[in-house]
Design a protein around this motif. Structure first.
Motif, mmCIF file in Angstrom:
data_model
loop_
_atom_site.group_PDB
_atom_site.id
_atom_site.type_symbol
_atom_site.label_atom_id
_atom_site.label_comp_id
_atom_site.label_asym_id
_atom_site.label_seq_id
_atom_site.Cartn_x
_atom_site.Cartn_y
_atom_site.Cartn_z
ATOM 1 N N ILE A 34 10.299 4.394 -0.813
ATOM 2 C CA ILE A 34 9.533 3.637 -1.795
ATOM 3 C C ILE A 34 10.470 2.823 -2.698
ATOM 4 O O ILE A 34 10.158 1.686 -3.067
ATOM 5 C CB ILE A 34 8.657 4.576 -2.641
ATOM 6 N N ALA A 35 11.627 3.395 -3.043
ATOM 7 C CA ALA A 35 12.589 2.687 -3.895
ATOM 8 C C ALA A 35 13.022 1.368 -3.251
ATOM 9 O O ALA A 35 13.091 0.326 -3.916
ATOM 10 C CB ALA A 35 13.805 3.569 -4.154
ATOM 11 N N VAL A 36 13.311 1.410 -1.966
ATOM 12 C CA VAL A 36 13.735 0.196 -1.259
ATOM 13 C C VAL A 36 12.596 -0.821 -1.210
ATOM 14 O O VAL A 36 12.781 -2.010 -1.491
ATOM 15 C CB VAL A 36 14.223 0.540 0.161
ATOM 16 N N CYS A 54 0.821 -1.226 0.000
ATOM 17 C CA CYS A 54 0.000 0.000 0.000
ATOM 18 C C CYS A 54 0.846 1.263 0.000
ATOM 19 O O CYS A 54 0.377 2.329 -0.410
ATOM 20 C CB CYS A 54 -0.910 0.011 1.229
ATOM 21 N N ASN A 55 2.092 1.163 0.446
ATOM 22 C CA ASN A 55 2.959 2.336 0.555
ATOM 23 C C ASN A 55 3.852 2.560 -0.659
ATOM 24 O O ASN A 55 4.630 3.511 -0.665
ATOM 25 C CB ASN A 55 3.843 2.191 1.797
ATOM 26 N N LEU A 56 3.731 1.718 -1.667
ATOM 27 C CA LEU A 56 4.676 1.772 -2.775
ATOM 28 C C LEU A 56 4.202 2.590 -3.971
ATOM 29 O O LEU A 56 4.890 2.665 -4.983
ATOM 30 C CB LEU A 56 5.017 0.341 -3.226
ATOM 31 N N ARG A 57 3.031 3.213 -3.842
ATOM 32 C CA ARG A 57 2.537 4.037 -4.947
ATOM 33 C C ARG A 57 1.831 5.302 -4.452
ATOM 34 O O ARG A 57 2.142 6.405 -4.891
ATOM 35 C CB ARG A 57 1.597 3.214 -5.831
ATOM 36 N N ALA A 58 0.893 5.143 -3.534
ATOM 37 C CA ALA A 58 0.035 6.261 -3.117
ATOM 38 C C ALA A 58 0.796 7.490 -2.611
ATOM 39 O O ALA A 58 0.444 8.619 -2.970
ATOM 40 C CB ALA A 58 -0.962 5.783 -2.058
ATOM 41 N N LEU A 111 -3.252 -5.294 -6.108
ATOM 42 C CA LEU A 111 -4.577 -4.798 -5.738
ATOM 43 C C LEU A 111 -4.468 -3.739 -4.648
ATOM 44 O O LEU A 111 -5.094 -2.673 -4.723
ATOM 45 C CB LEU A 111 -5.446 -5.959 -5.261
ATOM 46 N N CYS A 112 -3.655 -4.008 -3.651
ATOM 47 C CA CYS A 112 -3.474 -3.052 -2.551
ATOM 48 C C CYS A 112 -2.811 -1.765 -3.034
ATOM 49 O O CYS A 112 -3.204 -0.670 -2.630
ATOM 50 C CB CYS A 112 -2.635 -3.688 -1.438
ATOM 51 N N MET A 113 -1.823 -1.894 -3.909
ATOM 52 C CA MET A 113 -1.162 -0.700 -4.449
ATOM 53 C C MET A 113 -2.153 0.167 -5.217
ATOM 54 O O MET A 113 -2.195 1.391 -5.043
ATOM 55 C CB MET A 113 -0.007 -1.105 -5.366
ATOM 56 N N GLY A 114 -2.947 -0.463 -6.070
ATOM 57 C CA GLY A 114 -3.881 0.292 -6.894
ATOM 58 C C GLY A 114 -5.011 0.917 -6.111
ATOM 59 O O GLY A 114 -5.365 2.086 -6.330
ATOM 60 N N VAL A 115 -5.591 0.160 -5.178
ATOM 61 C CA VAL A 115 -6.711 0.683 -4.393
ATOM 62 C C VAL A 115 -6.256 1.845 -3.518
ATOM 63 O O VAL A 115 -6.922 2.897 -3.465
ATOM 64 C CB VAL A 115 -7.334 -0.428 -3.530
ATOM 65 N N LEU A 157 0.826 2.659 9.756
ATOM 66 C CA LEU A 157 0.248 1.327 9.955
ATOM 67 C C LEU A 157 1.218 0.236 9.503
ATOM 68 O O LEU A 157 1.385 -0.784 10.179
ATOM 69 C CB LEU A 157 -1.069 1.206 9.177
ATOM 70 N N GLY A 158 1.854 0.472 8.358
ATOM 71 C CA GLY A 158 2.800 -0.509 7.847
ATOM 72 C C GLY A 158 3.960 -0.740 8.788
ATOM 73 O O GLY A 158 4.359 -1.888 9.041
#
Length: 389
Positions: free
Chosen positions: A103-105, A12-16, A131-135, A166-167
């Motif tokens: 995010i790079a790591v 979830c943290n790799l795009r938003a 799915l998690c990244m996109g949502v 949260l992560g």
């Protein structure tokens, strides 16, 4: 269960935290009196972080282990979001760099994380991560403008901190686990080998061109739409739809791929959808909701397939990390140049036709690379050849 939840929260943290900035870039530029070049850096700097840091993540993993490295990445994202939201020009760029580094790591280690803990479910688990990244990215993009209207851009950007917080809390539970331990690897020779493997370059081009096209639209889609007559709020909503559409492949791609002998056909289909989306934006921009949905599904499918290829085409987590670093390093170097080059080309032509036509051509090259990478082959670093398996 905590490991499963932790991996999804990492995803979830790799795009938003990065893509959610685009809908409020005009507001930030106006409030802080930034030039077009300074505003463009907010999109380019994270991509440069991805390009520069990704090839060296394997060495960080070797030294500190996967768990600590990932937790540090989440903390860096969290601090970066907070610093970015302080409201000063300097903090805006410092926070952007920290967020990009984290995010790079995480991006580079995600395929290794899945391969290590779910070796027999790489396709399904990668699909869930996508799915998690996109949502998460879609929800952030769709809500960022309303939050900006309610509390200002600083509050809007600051709310993203909930994701890495949260992560980090969940992932900290893995520090005493046995998920993955530091190991001795022949990093220099392995790194040289991976860069000489033709299959590695096919995967790299497949991922890299997708990254270039995706982040081009992340940066410029709101402007393309407003030039076509959309309001800022409408453009933000369509931007959010693109992000949400990119999550859809996570619902079905894993089960489909797990039943296929190879991934040639699905790579062609996903790449083709992306191509259709780009052509639609050029020919009939008022139908943008449909076209960005095609683009989002295609792009989301391509990135998931690229992550799967990294797991499928390597024989160990070490090789997966090295290939991931190569693919993402080159890919994001391409992506980093994209928004700037698009801006220059648009300033020359004063329309989006040339940009979208060139992007469509690149998507065809991506399709060919994906079809080649989708064949049932693996990378052998010992002899630097792709061999039939």
């Amino acid at each position: 269960m905590m490991l499963f939840i932790g991996i999804l929260l990492v995803a979830c943290n790799l795009r938003a935290p990065f893509t959610g900035v685009a809908p409020v870039l005009d507001t930030i530029q106006s409030v802080l009196s930034l030039s077009s070049y300074q505003t463009g850096l907010l999109t380019t700097l994270p991509l440069l972080c991805f390009a520069v840091i990704s090839p060296f993540v394997a060495q960080l993993e070797k030294r500190f282990g996967l768990n600590i490295t990932l937790l540090t990445a989440l903390v860096a994202i969290m601090i970066g979001i907070l610093v970015r939201s302080l409201g000063w020009v300097s903090s805006l760029y410092i926070g952007t760099l920290l967020t990009g580094a984290g995010i790079a790591v995480g991006n580079t280690l995600l395929p290794s994380l899945v391969k290590q803990n779910y070796p027999d479910k790489v396709a399904n688990m990668t699909g869930l991560c996508g799915l998690c990244m996109g949502v998460s990215a879609g929800l952030i993009s769709a809500t960022i403008v309303p939050l900006d209207m309610l509390g200002g851009w600083q509050i809007a950007l600051g709310t993203m901190v909930i994701l890495p917080l949260l992560g980090a809390v969940i992932w900290s539970k893995q520090l005493n686990g046995t998920t993955y331990q530091p190991k001795q690897i022949k990093t220099p020779s392995s790194m040289r080998s991976i860069w000489l493997a033709p299959l590695a370059w096919q995967i790299t081009l497949f991922m890299g061109i997708n990254s270039l096209l995706y982040y081009m639209l992340v940066a410029w889609l709101p402007t393309i739409l407003t030039d076509a007559g959309f309001s800022t709020l409408e453009a933000g909503s369509v931007h959010g739809m693109m992000q949400l559409a990119s999550a859809l492949p996570g619902l079905f791609l894993g089960p489909i791929v797990s039943r296929m002998k190879n991934q040639v056909t699905i790579a062609i289909i996903m790449s083709g959808l992306l191509t259709v989306g780009l052509m639609g934006l050029w020919i009939a921009p008022l139908g943008a909701m449909l076209w960005v949905s095609c683009f989002g599904v295609g792009s989301g499918g391509v990135i998931l397939l690229a992550y799967m290829f990294i797991g499928f085409r390597t024989g160990s987590t070490t090789q997966a990390t090295l290939l991931s670093g190569m693919a993402q390093g080159v890919g994001y170097l391409l992506a980093a140049s994209g928004p700037t080059l698009v801006g220059i080309l648009h300033n020359i032509t004063h329309n989006w036709t040339a940009v979208l036509l060139i992007a469509t051509g690149l998507s065809v090259v991506m399709l060919i690379s994906g079809a080649l990478a989708g064949r049932l082959r693996s990378i052998e670093l010992s002899d630097v050849e792709a061999v039939q398996v």
